[in-house]
Enzyme design. Sequence first.
Site, mmCIF file in Angstrom:
data_model
loop_
_atom_site.group_PDB
_atom_site.id
_atom_site.type_symbol
_atom_site.label_atom_id
_atom_site.label_comp_id
_atom_site.label_asym_id
_atom_site.label_seq_id
_atom_site.Cartn_x
_atom_site.Cartn_y
_atom_site.Cartn_z
ATOM 1 N N HIS A 1 0.831 -1.211 0.000
ATOM 2 C CA HIS A 1 0.000 0.000 0.000
ATOM 3 C C HIS A 1 0.863 1.259 0.000
ATOM 4 C CE1 HIS A 1 0.811 0.877 4.270
ATOM 5 N NE2 HIS A 1 0.666 -0.411 4.501
ATOM 6 N N CYS B 1 3.327 -5.061 6.588
ATOM 7 C CA CYS B 1 2.903 -4.634 5.259
ATOM 8 C C CYS B 1 4.062 -3.984 4.508
ATOM 9 C CB CYS B 1 1.732 -3.657 5.359
ATOM 10 S SG CYS B 1 0.191 -4.425 5.881
#
Length: 259
Positions: free
Chosen positions: A176, A192
């Site tokens: 992301h 992440c």
Amino acid sequence: MTEPVFARGRLSLRATSLLLAASLVALVPTIAASPARAQALGYAPAQSGAFSDQDVVHNPALTDEDSALPDRFRRAIVSLDTHEAPGTVIIDTGNTYLYYVLGNGRAIRYGVGVGREGFTWAGVQSVSHKAEWPDWYPPAEMIRRQPYLPRFMAGGPGNPLGARAMYLGSSEYRIHGTNDPTTIGKFVSSGCIRLTNEDVSDLFNRVNVGTRVVVLPKSAPLRSGTVQARGGSGTRPRPLVTTLPSGRQAMTVPVSAVN
């Protein structure tokens, strides 16, 4: 005598109204056809389709974040010797790089931020979902560690997930954007993979649902060859993939909110 006088008065009023209406109808095309005349009368001429809710709410302008990155983390086309098929994403955890394989010995290399100590992982996943300006729901495990975090944050420029997100399988891991580009090249997340909003938007347009994502362990860094856009060197990569840990919640937040 009163009847004729009343009739004449009524006729005069009706005639006056008709003349006024005709004058206004004749005036409207003149005003609409003359922007200068419209501005002189105190308003601007309408421009059909000049604005939309989508432009205002869902497509805020992205700043030139890449300009603030060190040269080695700026997006570049590099030579890469790999057996992975074109379109594959490779995460080089140890060197904080993400590669999008182009084929014919080339790849696009992006600088990324990865998991901090104790939160790095390795494995093979596929992109299961894509989202633009995603909402953020901190997982229960993260809230237990940091109870001051919000339970929900709507998508937008201030959201820690940034401009785009690509979800990896059924896990909590994702690739992301970030609202803090200074974290690129660092070990700061809860697992992440983060890119600048500019870079994640570029990658988002290349990646499809089902894209294979290979995450290399921190202990086995991948080295690319000659950088075709900017300087660099390296040797043949040695891909090594282990099993994705189960049961771990992973999400990222601004560095100031991470313990």
